[in-house]
Design an enzyme around this catalytic site. Structure first.
Site, PDB file in Angstrom:
ATOM      1  N   ASP A  53       0.825  -1.198   0.000  1.00 53.96           N
ATOM      2  CA  ASP A  53       0.000   0.000   0.000  1.00 53.96           C
ATOM      3  C   ASP A  53       0.872   1.267   0.000  1.00 53.96           C
ATOM      4  OD1 ASP A  53      -2.652   1.155   0.250  1.00 53.96           O
ATOM      5  OD2 ASP A  53      -2.130   1.674   2.310  1.00 53.96           O
ATOM      6  N   GLU A  78       1.532  -0.100  -4.878  1.00 58.97           N
ATOM      7  CA  GLU A  78       0.410   0.780  -5.172  1.00 58.97           C
ATOM      8  C   GLU A  78       0.983   2.138  -5.553  1.00 58.97           C
ATOM      9  OE1 GLU A  78      -3.556   3.031  -3.462  1.00 58.97           O
ATOM     10  OE2 GLU A  78      -1.918   2.512  -2.115  1.00 58.97           O
ATOM     11  N   ASP A 137     -10.741   2.052  -4.429  1.00 57.77           N
ATOM     12  CA  ASP A 137     -10.436   3.457  -4.171  1.00 57.77           C
ATOM     13  C   ASP A 137     -11.041   4.407  -5.192  1.00 57.77           C
ATOM     14  OD1 ASP A 137      -8.898   3.275  -1.805  1.00 57.77           O
ATOM     15  OD2 ASP A 137      -7.166   2.595  -2.947  1.00 57.77           O
TER      16      ASP A 137
END
Length: 793
Positions: A528, A557, A622
């Site tokens: 992340d 990410e 997201d």
């Protein structure tokens, strides 16, 4: 019209006259360019949203609709020139909030400063006339060409290993080009693109040679070290000096403009930061990505919303178990599986907290549905975090080494990996090594764990074994200001990634977080918010991953051009948000040329081993789901056909296609939390679209049946216009041409192809296409595509 907006309109309209009547003042920020950066442009500094200073204020013409949140800042988010919104909604230096305005089309923005330095932003009708750039009339400069994807101008193509020598050539066909210099610079990009700089490395005089009526120039340069470099050409003619540089194409999520390919010429600016560099990626010669990655089709799951396989572990208010509490209060529980997720202040009856509502999805549900995932054609399972955490998203880790009790046990994870492996499915977990949860034994703000957290019951605890993981400000009296929450979110205390103690816990120890889950069956990691973690952390982390499991896949990410992460020392792949936006906008009806430009940037900038392993997304947890993007609320059948087009492109393009759970059966939803709705299982009262599911399966099966779609080298686009894009792939003697059409009517195109003659067979059952002298005529159906194959003798 309100009195305030009327006053704003009058001020903007009178600005030119006021400038004529009063002496002009110097620009408060000198040569610094200010931009509107916000929801309208993915928070990037784009030329189209740059203010122009005129006499006594900064002006910007803006074409936008709807309510937008933004800040005003320079390219680097420099603190001394970054304006947020104050309590009155006006710009203020360093203000943490965003400015917010509602727009209805064409507007002029006026940013002015009072004698005390306070700022004011007025929005009115479009009245400002920008100063037009001075046109270039120098034919010697204007006709000088460079194209980074043609061997006539640059060889070899694209990203290359360290030690490679390149040949660069430019030229024109008219006299007047006197000198040319190849400028090589090293790029430095840190954080989430906040710091970007180019450091001079070499100026190579280019050697002239005759070129018709004009002059050609060439130079060679060898890149000895890994890195991302910039290059451009300085031209000198009888009329002045110019920069032959990257084009102005916008790349999704990416601060730097330019898709590479064809160059543009502009006058050499005084500030060289204004030059748009071509970028050259140089990676480690021994950089390898697991061979299995290019064959992957991901199934991407938000576990709390996929399937409830064990109702006994469901979070419930008043239950007295860890999963029944959210920080200092009870959780919220949905009584029906197919309800909408709760959103605070939406009128749905929920409380004021985000991410504390639960449906009951768990690992047992995933295991139960592995056969379904296999039947879809997926062979990798990407899970958002499953480790103990109070929220439903689990990015607020409370124990990196334990499965959340609402999801099951550590043994359930081991069983999931083992059962998945029996079906040829690998499992890729996700976590954040950038921040933890405030409600965790590491921090313990709410006192829900035994004493020993770094912030026990809201007080700094220097004796905590985790104290060095965080940076505290004891001089502050407000507990929320005594530590840094990631991007200002106090529930997510940011970790000091330079802490030796944390690095040992994360990846250095034998039983580190990284090693432990690889030992328990994970096939790799997705990490992340990678840009918020220092590069040297990722370099060490990668070494630990590969030492533990050499064929483990490492996925970052990142949302922007991720070249810097693909040098062989950090990541193998990334979540490909550039692909997502480019393909979804194209499928929604936007330009095929714009999509091709974004995708070609990655083909050129990324090492081929990473390009073939990119996690090519459509929907994500997201961003709004694909169907929402395609207009599910206005025309659902049309939205689903646009989704089919996007999936067609996804399944026929290099990389790893990624299906976000539920997309395949028509699950929609807008921004968080509605993009995280439960999968609509029929036995839970849902209505999955079986016809759409069949189409997904057909396209995934096509990808598996044609190795050239997974392994074939991608050529430059054979054709790209507003509606039709035609691509070619080659894998040995096997060729495939893929054509897509985002128009609602059939489109016929004629184009040159790499094959001299023969017949192209339609893999989806359409009529064959005959090749005549390297040319074909091709009709592409509306809102879909064709896959044409050929096998050379």
């Amino acid at each position: 019209m309100s009195r305030i907006s009327a006053l704003s309109t009058a001020l903007i309209a009178l600005a030119p006259a006021l400038c004529m009547a009063a002496p002009c003042k110097p620009a408060p920020f000198g040569d610094t360019t200010l931009y509107v950066r916000g929801s309208l442009n993915n928070w990037a500094a784009q030329d189209e949203q740059a203010f122009e200073y005129r006499c006594d204020a900064y002006f910007l013409n803006l074409q936008v609709t709807g309510t937008q949140e933004f800040k005003i800042a320079d390219e680097d988010w420099t603190a001394a020139s970054t304006f947020g919104g104050n309590d009155q909604g006006q710009p203020a230096l360093g203000a943490p909030g965003n400015l917010k305005r509602t727009f209805t089309g064409a507007h002029t923005l006026r940013l002015s400063f009072a004698a005390d330095g306070s700022a004011r932003l007025d929005v009115g009708p479009k009245t400002f006339k920008p100063m037009p750039p001075r046109p270039i009339t120098d034919r010697a400069a204007l006709t000088t060409h460079f194209t980074s994807r043609q061997v006539e101008f640059k060889t070899p193509f694209g990203a290359q290993p360290a030690g490679t020598e390149f040949t660069f050539s430019i030229g024109n066909d008219v006299p007047g080009l006197r000198r040319a210099t190849l400028v090589i610079e090293r790029r430095r990009l840190t954080g989430n693109q906040e710091q970007l700089a180019y450091e001079p490395l070499a100026r190579v005089p280019m050697t002239p040679q005759p070129r018709g009526m004009g002059t050609g120039f060439s130079a060679r340069y060898q890149f000895l070290e890994t890195g991302v470099y910039g290059y451009w050409f300085e031209l000198e003619t009888g009329q002045g000096r110019y920069a032959l540089q990257n084009n102005k194409d916008t790349i999704y999520w990416t601060r730097e403009k330019g898709s590479m390919g064809e160059a543009t010429v502009e006058r050499l600016p005084t500030n060289l930061n204004r030059i748009r560099r071509y970028r050259q990626t140089i990676y480690a010669p021994d950089f390898q990505v697991p061979a299995w990655a290019k064959d992957v089709v991901y199934y991407y799951v938000f576990p709390e919303r996929f399937r409830n396989g064990d109702k006994s572990n469901d979070p419930r208010p008043g239950g007295g178990r860890p999963q029944d509490r959210y920080q200092d209060r009870d959780v919220e529980r949905h009584t029906q599986w197919n309800e909408k997720p709760f959103k605070p202040n939406s009128g749905d009856g929920s409380d004021a907290l985000y991410n504390n509502d639960f449906f009951g999805g768990d690992l047992a549900g995933l295991i139960e549905k592995l056969d379904y995932i296999q039947s879809l054609g997926a062979n990798a399972l990407y899970l958002t975090p499953v480790f103990r955490a109070p929220s439903n998203h689990k990015y607020d880790a409370a124990d990196y080494k334990q499965i959340d009790p609402a999801f099951g046990t550590n043994e359930d994870f081991v069983r999931l990996c083992a059962e998945a492996a029996k079906r040829g499915i690998r499992v890729i977990p996700d976590t954040s090594l950038n921040h933890v949860g405030a409600d965790s034994p590491y921090f313990n703000r709410f006192g829900n764990f035994p004493a020993g957290g770094a912030f026990d019951n809201g007080k700094i605890n220097p004796a905590s074994p985790y104290a060095s993981w965080f940076k505290f400000k004891p001089e502050e009296t407000d507990p929320n200001r005594q530590y840094q929450g990631w991007v200002g979110v106090s529930d997510l205390p940011e970790i000091d990634k330079n802490s030796p103690s944390f690095r040992a816990y994360a990846y250095r120890d034998q039983d580190s977080v990284t090693n432990l889950w690889l030992d328990r069956g994970a096939a790799g990691w997705r990490m992340d918010v990678a840009p918020w973690v220092p590069d040297d952390f990722w370099r060490e982390w990668r070494q630990a991953v590969k030492a533990k499991k050499p064929d483990a896949l490492t996925v970052a990410e990142t949302w922007f051009d991720s070249s810097k992460y693909f040098l062989g020392d950090m990541f193998d792949s990334t979540m490909n948000y550039i692909f997502r936006n480019a393909v979804m906008d194209y499928a929604a009806g936007k330009s095929g040329r714009a999509m091709a430009a974004n995708l070609e940037l990655m083909r050129e900038a990324y090492p081929p081993q990473s390009f073939s392993a990119l996690m090519n997304l459509l929907s994500t947890h997201d961003q709004p789901r694909a169907l929402h993007h395609f207009g599910e609320d206005q025309d659902l059948p049309l939205a689903k056909q646009r989704l089919r087009l996007a999936v067609f492109f996804q399944m026929t393009y290099p990389g790893s296609p990624t299906i976000y759970y539920g997309d395949e059966v028509g699950l929609g939803g807008g921004d968080d939390p509605y993009n995280r709705a439960p999968y609509p299982w029929a036995d839970e009262g849902g209505q999955p679209d079986e016809a759409l599911l069949a189409d997904f399966k057909r396209l995934v099966r096509l990808r598996h049946e044609l190795p050239v779609l997974r392994h074939g080298t991608l050529q430059a686009p054979l054709h790209a216009d507003e509606h039709v894009v035609v691509l070619a792939r080659q894998d040995g003697k096997a060729w495939v041409l893929t054509a897509t059409n985002n128009s609602r009517a059939p489109r016929t195109v004629s184009l040159a192809v790499p094959l001299a003659a023969g017949t192209l067979h339609d893999a989806l059952g359409g009529a064959p296409v005959t090749v005549n002298s390297h040319h074909i005529q091709l009709t592409v159906p509306p809102l879909f595509g064709r896959v044409l194959t050929a096998e050379l003798p």
